[in-house]
Design a protein around this motif. Structure first.
Motif, short mmCIF file in Angstrom:
data_model
loop_
_atom_site.label_atom_id
_atom_site.label_comp_id
_atom_site.label_asym_id
_atom_site.label_seq_id
_atom_site.Cartn_x
_atom_site.Cartn_y
_atom_site.Cartn_z
N ASP A 27 11.11 11.28 -14.14
CA ASP A 27 11.84 10.43 -15.08
C ASP A 27 12.43 9.18 -14.44
N SER A 28 12.66 9.21 -13.13
CA SER A 28 13.29 8.07 -12.47
C SER A 28 12.87 8.00 -11.01
N GLU A 29 13.09 6.83 -10.42
CA GLU A 29 12.76 6.61 -9.01
C GLU A 29 13.98 6.06 -8.29
N ILE A 30 14.20 6.56 -7.11
CA ILE A 30 15.24 6.03 -6.22
C ILE A 30 14.52 5.12 -5.25
N ASN A 31 14.93 3.89 -5.21
CA ASN A 31 14.23 2.88 -4.43
C ASN A 31 15.17 2.24 -3.41
N LEU A 32 14.75 2.22 -2.16
CA LEU A 32 15.52 1.61 -1.07
C LEU A 32 16.94 2.17 -0.96
N LEU A 89 0.84 -1.20 0.00
CA LEU A 89 0.00 0.00 0.00
C LEU A 89 0.87 1.25 0.00
N ASN A 90 1.95 1.25 0.77
CA ASN A 90 2.86 2.39 0.77
C ASN A 90 3.48 2.60 -0.61
N ASP A 91 3.84 1.51 -1.27
CA ASP A 91 4.35 1.62 -2.64
C ASP A 91 3.33 2.32 -3.53
N LYS A 92 2.09 1.89 -3.43
CA LYS A 92 1.03 2.47 -4.25
C LYS A 92 0.87 3.96 -3.94
N LEU A 93 0.79 4.30 -2.66
CA LEU A 93 0.60 5.70 -2.27
C LEU A 93 1.81 6.55 -2.63
N GLY A 94 2.99 6.01 -2.43
CA GLY A 94 4.21 6.76 -2.71
C GLY A 94 4.50 6.92 -4.19
N GLU A 95 3.92 6.04 -4.99
CA GLU A 95 4.22 6.05 -6.43
C GLU A 95 3.04 6.49 -7.29
N GLU A 96 2.01 7.06 -6.68
CA GLU A 96 0.84 7.52 -7.44
C GLU A 96 1.21 8.50 -8.54
N ASP A 99 2.24 10.72 7.45
CA ASP A 99 3.62 10.41 7.84
C ASP A 99 4.46 9.90 6.68
N GLY A 100 3.88 9.78 5.51
CA GLY A 100 4.62 9.40 4.31
C GLY A 100 4.95 10.65 3.51
N MET A 101 6.09 10.63 2.83
CA MET A 101 6.52 11.79 2.05
C MET A 101 7.06 11.34 0.71
N VAL A 102 6.72 12.09 -0.31
CA VAL A 102 7.30 11.89 -1.63
C VAL A 102 8.20 13.09 -1.89
N PHE A 103 9.48 12.81 -2.09
CA PHE A 103 10.47 13.84 -2.39
C PHE A 103 10.83 13.78 -3.86
N THR A 111 14.65 14.35 -13.83
CA THR A 111 14.06 14.38 -12.48
C THR A 111 14.10 13.00 -11.84
N ALA A 112 14.04 12.99 -10.53
CA ALA A 112 13.97 11.73 -9.78
C ALA A 112 13.07 11.95 -8.57
N PHE A 113 12.45 10.88 -8.13
CA PHE A 113 11.64 10.95 -6.91
C PHE A 113 11.91 9.73 -6.04
N LEU A 114 11.49 9.83 -4.81
CA LEU A 114 11.53 8.72 -3.87
C LEU A 114 10.44 8.95 -2.84
N TRP A 115 10.04 7.90 -2.18
CA TRP A 115 9.10 8.07 -1.08
C TRP A 115 9.69 7.43 0.16
N THR A 116 9.29 7.97 1.29
CA THR A 116 9.77 7.49 2.57
C THR A 116 8.73 7.86 3.62
N ASP A 117 9.04 7.57 4.88
CA ASP A 117 8.15 8.00 5.96
C ASP A 117 8.97 8.56 7.11
N VAL A 118 8.27 9.02 8.14
CA VAL A 118 8.96 9.70 9.24
C VAL A 118 9.87 8.79 10.05
#
Length: 102
Positions: free
Chosen positions: A16-21, A3-10, A91-95, A52-59
């Protein structure tokens, strides 16, 4: 986690790219390894026309590294942990980062 993957990657299509783990072990933090890894990724992006690049994380993560590196908040979301309990704040963030600005 799914679910976090889904929310973070909406909004993944906006970037253009994603930074994962992106993880540095606690024993190695503070030695500049995270910066070296991110610098290498940014260099790769510049060499390959990735803008561009994005990533998601939480607090629970030490996300201050991303802020110091130049990432900006794209949006916040309630993680699966909070959705299950029906409480708390987002508490989740997309940067994201614009590679040419690094």
């Amino acid at each position: 986690m799914a679910l976090n993957d889904k929310l973070g990657e909406e909004d993944a299509g906006l970037f253009d790219s994603e930074i994962n783990l992106f993880i540095v072990s606690p024993e190695l933090k503070g030695k500049g390894l995270g910066r070296k890894l991110m610098d290498r990724y940014v260099h790769f992006c510049k060499a390959n026309g990735i803008a561009t690049a994005f990533l998601w994380t939480d607090v629970d993560c030490d996300y201050s590294f991303y802020q110091k590196y130049g990432f900006k908040i794209h949006k916040t979301f309630k993680s699966a942990k909070l959705l299950q309990h029906g409480t708390g704040h987002e508490d989740g963030m997309v940067f994201y980062i614009v590679i040419d600005q690094v």
